[in-house]
Design a protein around this motif. Structure first.
Motif, PDB file in Angstrom:
ATOM      1  N   UNK A 262      45.155  19.424  22.783  1.00 25.19           N
ATOM      2  CA  UNK A 262      46.005  18.768  21.786  1.00 25.19           C
ATOM      3  C   UNK A 262      47.233  19.646  21.541  1.00 25.19           C
ATOM      4  N   UNK A 263      48.415  19.006  21.461  1.00 25.34           N
ATOM      5  CA  UNK A 263      49.650  19.743  21.199  1.00 25.34           C
ATOM      6  C   UNK A 263      50.444  19.058  20.093  1.00 25.34           C
ATOM      7  N   UNK A 264      51.329  19.829  19.471  1.00 20.63           N
ATOM      8  CA  UNK A 264      52.253  19.284  18.481  1.00 20.63           C
ATOM      9  C   UNK A 264      53.677  19.484  19.002  1.00 20.63           C
ATOM     10  N   UNK A 265      54.427  18.382  19.100  1.00 25.71           N
ATOM     11  CA  UNK A 265      55.797  18.465  19.570  1.00 25.71           C
ATOM     12  C   UNK A 265      56.697  18.957  18.430  1.00 25.71           C
ATOM     13  N   UNK A 266      57.400  20.070  18.677  1.00 26.75           N
ATOM     14  CA  UNK A 266      58.289  20.645  17.667  1.00 26.75           C
ATOM     15  C   UNK A 266      59.729  20.209  17.873  1.00 26.75           C
ATOM     16  N   UNK A 267      60.090  19.937  19.125  1.00 24.88           N
ATOM     17  CA  UNK A 267      61.454  19.525  19.466  1.00 24.88           C
ATOM     18  C   UNK A 267      61.401  18.091  19.979  1.00 24.88           C
ATOM     19  N   UNK A 268      62.078  17.192  19.290  1.00 31.75           N
ATOM     20  CA  UNK A 268      62.011  15.776  19.652  1.00 31.75           C
ATOM     21  C   UNK A 268      62.618  15.484  21.017  1.00 31.75           C
TER      22      UNK A 268
END
Length: 806
Positions: A262-268
């Motif tokens: 699982x990852x979280x996108x920080x830069x759109x």
């Protein structure tokens, strides 16, 4: 952690280096356009004499039956449809005594065809595979899968056998996908599908110093910090059991396994995530070399994709195909089998190493003590003799068993071992280890295994008794004597790493070593009176260790030289290397004559004959080395060919890639262009910076005046270094597409030429020589290491004659 795993793998796989690929069946594919959207896909199998493959018609039986040929066509997007079934010729139908049934098979040549209708005009190619088994009258090879990529746009016959050269057996397929959980939360999925009987291991590392399976390891590239990982990469429960091969509890997965991160996108602006998995796979008999598969996961479309297609571009595909130069004339000039090194020679070298180990302080005093224990402690002399012989047999068996892991792990990508054997880090590590061995032999410290090991074995030998007790006594000797035998065994392993042998070769070497250690215990038990003739233990044993220390010191620089050559550091030019050996030789000579002393040496009252003879021989060797420091014709030290750096890696002149002053092209395309311009035949020299036999050929065979003249005047010489770690220019790097769909990164000069050799010549050993004209027609049978000057000269002359006829 990966570097540690690679090092461990290198040690296990080193001895299978340069093995030749054996394939009695070659496949070719072809596309024929029948009408507007109707195409006929053709798959032709050419079989060596005496071999056959079986019909597609499956035999419905519960008994042992031949492997039916089976075609699979990948059509996930439904861009075409199959018309009917895959057809085959009549073939041969007969009762087979082995399978005890009626079977249908094909010999010599067989053509399978499949008609399809293209539904989508954008479809450019069809991916298919054939699963088949091949047999002759004596044996059957394991079933194999061959993959094809049939191109509609060109409708050109494509030799898939060439592509297959770089396809080593791959029983695992990876797919990746992305699921969006919320606005900026994504789940990256990596699914591995394994063939029946194969398994992949858990990510959980096994904390042990023993041999252990390769843990699966995921790496996520995030240099620009555009996302962050949430937790660790997850995996299912899997199967946990005790493994008899690795002798430990392991966790693995079969059939299919899904890993998720699982990852979280920080830069759109982030659209893709690059990741890779490092893994090893095994079945019940063998393990394949650890491999790396890359992924490019697209966050925008959340689609599932094959890992290979997600990282290969059209430009890479073009460069991959360009490596195949379509060599012609194999029917006239079949490939020459590359013979392994003489097993007898390796056995003898191992035996000599064992004899040397006998003369060390750790082993020699044990001979009379152990033999006396068996002969005097037994109920009768016959029983004592049998126990001593059994003790010797167990010593031999223990050292032979040390080579077994190499047999379990020898199914490899043909180029990976060459990469491992010339691995700079590994060679530097060996250099450091040998320096440590030398210092240990000089008496400044001792390398010993944990005392608890030997104590535990000793206690078992005492408590168990009988045959098992004798085995533990032999194991105790092996552990206690490690401080003396370890460096010698390290030399044996290090030598195997850079040779052209395999696991069998290492077994012969270890067997010879174990036999030499075991023989005295058996012989002195049979003839106990011989014990009276043994020299007494004393200071001479320490002298043996010191002499071995000087030898280990000299060998250490060979490994550093390998790294220096591959990386072109220029710190160990030929003359510097020879100068170091001269210094070491002088040191050894002065030690033998009592001018130098080490920690455990006592004063020498009188020089004995042995020290004088060895000392004089050492100084004579130093004198032989001296011309190697000069820039004269005497600098070619033929007796040492392969040990020092090549003649052209010199401080006297700018480095060139041509030995003996020959003009050698190191780029295939430029060499072919020169051959066309001058209307000369080509000799391709597949070589390596760390290839011992390559140096022997250059300095002992090529140096023959007639051969040198022919290579200089009559051929365009193209020397391709398969172990060159020099990075290609960025625009020249690419992903090589294997026929299986997996990829190999071509980042260095060596990567390119190693793949080029395997792809076009189905061979990955060095040295390897090929004679061609500029149209890629063979002029002669390919050849390899040929120490006979007359034979090699005749081979070159025959190539010139055949070129003149063309």
């Amino acid at each position: 952690m990966r570097n540690i795993l690679l090092l461990f793998t290198a040690l296990l796989f080193s001895t299978t280096l340069f093995s030749q690929i054996f394939e009695p069946i070659k496949w070719e594919s072809n596309v024929i356009k029948e009408s507007e959207d109707i195409y006929v896909l053709q798959f032709e199998a050419k079989l060596d004499k005496g071999w056959h493959i079986y019909s597609q018609k499956e035999v419905e039986t519960d008994d042992i039956a031949p492997t039916a040929t089976e075609f699979t066509f990948y059509n996930v997007e439904k861009k075409y449809e199959l018309i009917g079934e895959t057809t085959e010729p009549e073939g041969i139908q007969k009762y087979d005594k082995v399978f005890e049934m009626e079977i249908k098979y094909f010999e010599d040549k067989v053509l399978f065809t499949q008609k399809i209708k293209r539904l989508d005009p954008s479809l450019e190619s069809v991916k298919a595979e054939v699963f088949f088994g091949a047999c002759d009258d004596e044996k059957c090879l394991p079933p194999e899968t061959m993959e094809f990529l049939l191109n509609f746009s060109n409708e050109i016959k494509r030799d898939s056998s060439s592509a297959n050269i770089s396809q080593i057996f791959e029983p695992i397929k990876w797919k990746s996908s992305v699921e969006q959980e919320s606005k900026n939360i994504y789940v990256l999925q990596f699914e591995a599908k394994l063939d029946k009987g194969w398994h992949i291991y858990s990510q959980k590392e096994v904390e042990t110093d023993d041999i252990a399976p390769t843990a699966t390891e995921f790496t996520f590239y995030n240099e620009e910090k555009k996302y962050e990982l949430i937790g660790e990469t997850t995996e299912p429960e899997g199967i946990q059991k005790y493994d008899k091969v690795f002798e430990m509890e392991i966790k693995y997965f079969e059939d299919k396994v899904l890993f998720t991160q699982k990852i979280k996108r920080l830069d759109l602006s982030l659209e893709k995530v690059k990741a890779e998995v490092f893994f090893g796979i095994c079945d019940d008999e063998r393990c394949l070399a650890p491999e790396v598969v890359e992924f490019n996961l697209n966050l925008s479309n959340n689609s599932t994709s094959d890992s290979s297609t997600s990282v290969i571009s059209s430009e890479d595909l073009v460069k991959s195909k360009a490596l195949n130069v379509d060599i012609k004339g194999w029917n006239k000039f079949p490939k020459e089998d590359v013979k392994d090194q003489s097993y007898l020679k390796i056995f003898v070298l191992g035996f000599l190493g064992g004899l040397i180990a006998l003369l060390t302080p750790c082993v020699f005093p044990m001979i009379p003590l152990t033999v006396s224990f068996f002969t005097k402690g037994a109920k009768n002399r016959k029983k004592g003799m049998m126990n001593a012989i059994l003790y010797g047999f167990f010593i031999f068996g223990i050292y032979l068993l040390l080579s077994l892991p190499f047999h379990l792990l020898d199914s490899l990508d043909p180029e990976i071992l060459n990469n491992i054997s010339t691995n700079v880090t590994l060679n530097v590590i060996f250099f450091v280890i040998f320096i440590v061995f030398a210092i240990s032999f000089f008496g400044y410290f001792e390398i010993t295994l944990p005392a608890s090991w030997s104590n535990k074995m000793d206690s078992k030998a005492t408590s168990v008794g009988g045959v098992l007790g004798i085995f533990f006594m032999a194991l105790t000797l092996a552990l206690v004597s490690f401080s003396c035998t370890g460096p010698i065994l390290g030399s044996l392993l290090g030598g195997s790493l850079s040779s052209d042998g395999g696991a069998v070769q290492l077994s012969f070497g270890m067997g010879g070593f174990g036999l030499a250690l075991a023989l005295p215990f058996a012989l002195f038990a049979l003839f106990p009176n011989w014990l009276n003739n043994l020299p007494k233990s004393g200071g001479w044993l320490n002298s043996v260790k010191v002499v071995l220390g000087f030898i280990e010191l000299a060998l250490a620089f060979k490994f550093l030289s390998n790294a220096d050559l591959v990386e072109h550091w220029g710190i160990l030019k030929r003359e510097i290397f020879i100068g170091l050996w001269i210094v070491i030789g002088l040191g050894l000579g002065l030690y033998l004559f009592g001018k130098i002393r080490f920690r455990h040496d006592g004063p020498i009252q009188k020089l004995n004959l042995t020290r004088i003879v060895i000392g004089v021989a050492t100084f004579a060797f130093v004198v032989y080395l001296v011309p190697g420091l000069t820039n004269t014709k005497y600098a070619n030290l033929k007796l040492l060919s392969g040990f020092p750096p090549p003649l052209f890696y010199s401080i006297y002149e700018k480095e060139t890639h041509g030995p003996l002053g020959l003009n050698a092209y190191t780029d295939f395309e430029k060499g072919v262009a020169a051959a066309k311009k001058h209307s000369k035949p080509i000799m391709i020299d597949f070589t390596g910076w760390a290839c011992v036999n390559c140096r022997k050929m250059e300095e002992q065979v090529w140096s023959n005046p007639e051969i040198t003249k022919i290579l200089k005047d009559d051929y365009v010489l193209i020397s391709l270094y398969v172990d060159d770690r020099e990075k290609l220019k960025k625009e020249d790097r690419f992903k090589f597409l294997k026929s299986s769909g997996n990829i190999k990164s071509i980042n260095t000069v060596g990567d390119k030429w190693a793949t080029f050799q395997t792809l076009n010549f189905q061979n990955n050993s060095q040295p390897y020589y090929v004679l061609l004209d500029s149209e890629m027609n063979l002029l002669n049978t390919t050849t390899a290491y040929t120490p006979d000057e007359n034979e090699y000269l005749k081979w070159l002359q025959e190539g010139i004659t055949n070129f003149a006829k063309k």
